[in-house]
Structure formats: C-alpha cells, structure tokens
Motif scaffolding. Structure first.
Motif, PDB file in Angstrom:
ATOM      1  N   TYR A 118       0.076  -1.191   0.272  1.00 21.09           N
ATOM      2  CA  TYR A 118      -0.496   0.121   0.172  1.00 21.09           C
ATOM      3  C   TYR A 118       0.960   0.988   0.119  1.00 21.09           C
ATOM      4  O   TYR A 118       0.469   2.328  -0.649  1.00 21.09           O
ATOM      5  CB  TYR A 118      -1.221  -0.077   1.109  1.00 21.09           C
TER       6      TYR A 118
ATOM      7  N   ARG B  41       9.002  -6.116  -8.850  1.00 24.93           N
ATOM      8  CA  ARG B  41       7.697  -5.850  -8.509  1.00 24.93           C
ATOM      9  C   ARG B  41       7.050  -5.715  -9.663  1.00 24.93           C
ATOM     10  O   ARG B  41       5.832  -5.382  -9.855  1.00 24.93           O
ATOM     11  CB  ARG B  41       7.732  -4.377  -8.047  1.00 24.93           C
TER      12      ARG B  41
ATOM     13  N   ARG C 221      -1.854  -1.628  -8.323  1.00 23.86           N
ATOM     14  CA  ARG C 221      -1.901  -2.087  -7.229  1.00 23.86           C
ATOM     15  C   ARG C 221      -2.710  -2.746  -8.784  1.00 23.86           C
ATOM     16  O   ARG C 221      -2.890  -4.001  -9.296  1.00 23.86           O
ATOM     17  CB  ARG C 221      -2.778  -1.717  -5.833  1.00 23.86           C
TER      18      ARG C 221
ATOM     19  N   THR D 129       4.286   1.506  -1.792  1.00 25.79           N
ATOM     20  CA  THR D 129       4.706   1.647  -2.754  1.00 25.79           C
ATOM     21  C   THR D 129       4.594   1.339  -3.900  1.00 25.79           C
ATOM     22  O   THR D 129       5.166   2.149  -4.496  1.00 25.79           O
ATOM     23  CB  THR D 129       6.644   1.225  -2.649  1.00 25.79           C
ATOM     24  N   PHE D 130       2.993   0.653  -3.995  1.00 25.06           N
ATOM     25  CA  PHE D 130       2.037   0.541  -5.320  1.00 25.06           C
ATOM     26  C   PHE D 130       1.139   1.839  -5.042  1.00 25.06           C
ATOM     27  O   PHE D 130      -0.183   1.884  -4.306  1.00 25.06           O
ATOM     28  CB  PHE D 130       2.056  -0.538  -5.015  1.00 25.06           C
ATOM     29  N   ASP D 131       0.799   2.692  -5.860  1.00 24.86           N
ATOM     30  CA  ASP D 131      -0.582   3.523  -5.644  1.00 24.86           C
ATOM     31  C   ASP D 131      -1.436   2.195  -6.749  1.00 24.86           C
ATOM     32  O   ASP D 131      -1.245   1.304  -7.234  1.00 24.86           O
ATOM     33  CB  ASP D 131       0.137   4.753  -6.600  1.00 24.86           C
ATOM     34  N   PHE D 132      -2.849   2.717  -6.215  1.00 27.38           N
ATOM     35  CA  PHE D 132      -4.034   1.889  -6.642  1.00 27.38           C
ATOM     36  C   PHE D 132      -4.119   2.047  -8.264  1.00 27.38           C
ATOM     37  O   PHE D 132      -3.964   0.333  -8.328  1.00 27.38           O
ATOM     38  CB  PHE D 132      -5.027   3.446  -6.650  1.00 27.38           C
TER      39      PHE D 132
END
Lengths: 465, 139
Positions: free
Chosen positions: A287, A434, A295, A289-292
């Motif tokens: 939550y 990632r 994700r 290091t990844f934005d929506f």
C-alpha cells in the motif's frame, strides 16, 4: 474493541486445538448476518461445498465463501490401516450426521499426501493413482497426478516443502463446528497426530466497510492495515472470489478434462488434487510503494482502467488473457499482471465436453480456489515450532488452498505467475521484482500437494485393497 | 514535531537541507536507533509551481508522480492538504500532505515506522500542519 498488543500475542500463542485465540475476533468483527441455506447434498466429491451464495458487486458475480477456515495437517501413527480406515470413516460419518455440507454446517475435505501413499500403500498407489497424460508426455515417463511440491522461481530459498501424510480442510460460517471437527478428528486420536493447525477467515461484509479483512489486520496491528480499502474482501484489497475466476462444479475433478488416465478401476474418479501453501503478505509495501493504478496493473493486467477505489474487477472468461497477451504486456510495459499471467495457464483454451455431458466453454477457469486470509505466523500451531519458524506475533498472510486436476496443472499455473508461460516463453525478472505480479510483496513459507479422494474413499485410501 | 525531533534546522536531529536548481527545497529531520525504530519528517517546497513533481521510478526509471494514491483531504486553518500514501524518493514509505499556497506547492511527510503507527503518523502530520509558521524569505 481494540485489543492490546499483549492480548493479541496471547491469543495467537494459545491457538492450539480448540483454543482459537485471535480468531475469536472474527465473529465479533464480522458485521453481516449471514443467511445461508442449511440443507445441502453430500456430493461424490469431497471438495464441493453446497449452499454457497452468489452476490453482485460492481456488476460482477461474487461467490461468498464460508467465514471460518482451518487446515489441520497430520501424520498417520498406526500400522493398522484397515482399523484406522473404519475409525476415521465413523468419525467423518458422525460429523456428516451433525452438520450439512454447507457454510451453515461444515465442509470437510480429507486430502492425502505422497508420504502416506509411499509409506503405507506403495503398490496400490502405483496402480491406482491417476497418471497425468500431459505431464507424462512432456517428461517422457510416467508422471502421476500427485507429485511432490516444487520450489518456484520466486519462492524464497528457505521455503519448506512439506511431507505430511494428510491434510483436513474445514470450512464453516460457524467456528464451533470447525472446533468440533478438530476435536473429533484429532484430539486423543490413536491414528492421526496433528503436525500443524492453520486458521483464517474470508469476510463477505466488504460492501459494508470497514471489512473483516481490514478490521482484523487493524486489531492485530499489522503494518499497512490502515491503508487496506474499507471494502476489501482480502488484505491485498481486491475481491478474489469472482465467480468467473473460480472453476465451476466438477471441472477440477480428475475425470473431467481428460488430463489423467484414471487407471484400471477409476478408484479416484470424483477426486481431485489439492495444493496447500502459506504466503506472507507485506501490506505496508503493497500500500505504500504501489499506488492504486499500479496495484490494478499488478493484480489484474497492465493498463486495465477501472475507477479509483474499485475492488471488484471482472475476470470473465472472454476477457481471459492468453500467453500472447502476457508477452505483449511484458514487451510493452515490462511487467505482467498476476491474474492475466495465471490465466494463460489456468483457463480453457477451447470448449470441452466433460464425460457427464457438461460443456465447459473456452476461457473457463479450471482451479477451484479455497484460499483464506490469516494472521498465523506462519501457523496457528505447529508440532515442530522451530522447523516451521513459528512466531508469536500475528502476521498478515494467506493460506492458499486450491483444487486443480493434477500437481502438474497447479505447477503450470504457478509457473505462469512467475513468467514461465505455457507456450514455453520465460520472461526474465529479478528476484521479487515488482513488475512480476504480486511477487514483490509475497513470501511463501510452506508448500505441499495432496490427493483429495472421492468421498467414498476419503478414509485411508487404498488401504482396503 | 513527533518526539524526539525538535524542528531545529542544523540541530541534533537535522538531517540536512538541500535546494535544487529549480529552487525546490527539502528540509529533513531524522532520529533512528537500531531495534527501536526511526522518526523521519520531510518538509518540501516547490516555489512558483503547483503541479505534483515528477520522480524517476526506482525500478523502471520511468517518470512517475512523486506523490500518489490520494486518500482524501484534511483542512487546517486556511490550508487544504491532499493526503498521499504512495510516494517516491525521500518520501517513500511516508504519508505525505501536500497543499498549494500563493502559486507554490508545499508538503510535509513522515515515515510510517515504529515507534509510530499509520494512525499516529496521521495525527502527527495534522498537528504539524496546524503548527506551521509562515517564514518569509529574506534577501
């Protein structure tokens, strides 16, 4: 009600048979009143559960799984297999008398590992365990539908490939039903000795927010818990039980898709294969290091556009990705999606008519997942806490339980998640990259494969031969 | 500021200040102790522009917004700050509040790490936002 850290730790530490500690909270936190069909039919298949509700969310049909889940693994501790077979069958029959096979009652799935077959019934197993046609053709030798679990490219070096004799999956909306089954099957048993207990939950209240997943993570003070969307079904924020993403009815049965040769007497007809693994989930990394959008790209497919905050995204059959689609994504964006990469191996590439006449259309999902979130670290209880690196503090994770027609079929799906695609392509990724789906925030600790015999042979299979 | 930071530039917990060629600046405060945790707060300003700046993605080197994943707004006095939870560079792993004033963009952020939880960090940021004092540039 917020627990103190000490209460949480004590709860987690005492989660042995019948003492479920932290998971008592599930009943207090789950907000929805569940109305379930109480009556159900005992299928020939152990892994099928009657009475699962289906609801619509964001225009997508979503299956509502049972609230409470447990997996108990065990070793066989008797040489009297026929006596043990009668004893276990009597216990299971008694549980069936008490509880219908529905979420309102109790789902019991007894699955057997290779160590059981090799140690106790090796000759019978050589004859009757189905032969995987695809895997045998590829390997140029006989490969059975049940094989040892393997370490996948993105798995940590220290992953434990387990050797339990048996695993029992218990599912119910009512925790006491699961506790009752655990007591009946394992407490004081002369035939089975538990090696681990794994507990967890799946909430269906994710439309009422804050969801069970979020509240449980918050109560356990998991890093990143506050950033879980209020309407998340699971810790990682997206709805996982879309009906279209779960294999329908009997598709995972050994006999359905023709992946196996059932052998001379079709002993395991109506059976299937089950994989069980435990996976830690790094919610803070996910939550923070990844934005929506990243994700969404990571979970589904790079470039998928959905309204910000959407948790339920369609994964319907016609939208399923092929290996070529995954390759295109990789060459265009340098990344692959979790669902799309797996779909390249887990969806039917053509229509299939099953022996019972059921037509499964192209794009239909094959695996029947029964995974559930957990705060076990990594298990609720272990007979070998040092080996299993048991920790008292709760940790966000997933007990991944899935039914596929064979070990090889599961392995193909899981390899695709790592960029090893069914067309032979191998996408190059760094360790925990990632851009490789979920893998940057997941860490698998344990794996094992099992056979789920049909209901008629669920107790010490092959022992009577 | 969150204990033990003291907001003294050049003081015990001052973690440096820097000004880029585009006149944007970063003032950082840090306390860390192995096994205990860390407290890290950043103040930033982007004079003369209000757009969210662009950072380089650590993995792909692609340009990405330095602040992303908006989680609503908080209003304190005459400041209306947007809350961002997935941020880049020195603000990675931080919760960040960003707001515009007089044609410029400003931000404060704190690392979510023990001894402070996400909730405590949000509380700290709101308190810091409330306590901001306007410092006018001197020639």
């Amino acid at each position: 009600m917020r627990l103190t850290r000490r209460q949480v730790l004590v709860g987690a530490a005492t989660s042995g048979l019948g003492a479920v500690g932290l998971y008592e909270l599930v009943d207090r936190v789950a907000s929805s009143e569940r109305v379930r069909r109480a009556a159900g039919r005992f299928h020939s298949e152990q892994h099928l559960l009657d009475g699962l509700a289906v609801e619509q969310d964001n225009g997508v049909a979503v299956v509502i799984p049972p609230l409470h889940h447990a997996v108990v693994t065990a070793h066989v501790v008797t040489e009297d297999l026929r006596g043990a077979q009668r004893e276990l069958e009597d216990t299971l029959t008694e549980l069936e008398r008490r509880y219908p096979p529905t979420p309102a009652g109790l789902g019991v799935t007894v699955a057997w590992g290779l160590p059981y077959f090799r140690r106790f019934v090796p000759q019978q197993a050589d004859v009757h365990i189905p032969v995987d046609r695809r895997a045998s053709g590829k390997a140029g030798r006989t490969v059975r539908a049940l094989a040892h679990a393997i370490r996948f490219p993105s798995d940590p070096q220290g992953i434990l490939l387990e050797r339990n004799d048996v695993a029992v999956l218990l599912r119910s909306d009512v925790r006491k039903h699961i506790e009752d089954a655990e007591r009946a099957l394992f407490r004081g048993s002369r035939i089975l000795r538990a090696t681990s207990i794994r507990r967890g939950f799946v909430g269906s209240d994710f439309r009422a927010g804050p969801s069970l997943a979020k509240r449980m993570a918050q109560e356990a003070r998991i890093d990143g818990a506050d950033l879980i969307p209020d309407d998340a079904e699971l810790f990682l924020g997206f709805t996982s039980t879309q009906q279209a993403a779960l294999g329908p009815s009997k598709i995972a049965n050994f006999e359905t898709l023709g992946y196996v040769d059932l052998g001379p007497t079709a002993y395991f007809r109506n059976g299937t294969h089950m994989h069980v693994s435990h996976v830690f989930e790094d919610l803070a990394s996910w939550y923070q290091t990844f934005d929506f959008q990243e994700r969404v790209d990571t979970v589904f497919k790079p470039g998928v556009k959905v309204k910000s905050g959407t948790v339920t995204v369609s994964e319907a059959g016609p939208d399923a990705a092929s290996a070529a689609d995954v390759l295109d994504d990789f060459h265009r964006d340098g990344r692959i999606g979790h669902s799309s990469s797996i779909q390249s191996a887990s969806r039917l590439v053509r229509d299939v008519v099953a022996p019972d006449g059921t037509v499964y259309t192209r794009g239909t999902a094959i695996p029947q997942r029964a995974d559930f979130n957990t705060l076990d670290n990594p298990f609720a209880w272990s007979s070998k806490p040092e080996r299993d690196t048991m920790q008292e503090s709760p940790a966000a994770g997933l007990h991944f339980v899935v039914f596929n027609p064979t070990s090889d079929d599961f392995h193909r799906n899981r390899l695709a998640m790592d960029g090893v695609l069914p067309d032979g392509s191998r996408l190059k990724f760094g360790v925990r990259d990632r851009k490789q789906g979920f893998n940057a925030v997941l860490s698998t600790t344990h794996r094992q494969n099992f056979i789920v015999p049909p209901r008629r042979h669920r107790s010490f299979p092959l022992a009577e031969l | 500021m969150p204990d033990p930071l003291d907001a003294r530039i050049g003081g015990t917990y001052g973690n440096g200040k820097s000004v880029s060629r585009d006149r944007s600046y970063l003032v950082s405060f840090f306390w860390g102790e192995p096994g205990s945790g860390e407290v890290h707060v950043n103040f930033r300003g982007y004079p003369g522009r209000t757009r969210i700046p662009t950072c380089s993605d650590l993995d792909t080197n692609r340009p990405v917004p330095c602040f992303s994943d908006p989680k609503g707004m908080v209003r304190v006095r005459d400041i209306a700050a947007h809350i961002y939870t997935a941020n880049q560079g020195a603000d990675q792993w931080h919760v960040l509040y960003a707001w515009q004033r007089g044609g410029s963009l400003y931000s404060i952020s704190q690392h979510v790490a023990p001894p402070y939880t996400y909730t405590a960090v949000v509380r700290n940021l709101k308190r810091m936002l409330t306590g901001l004092v306007l410092v006018r540039p001197e020639p």
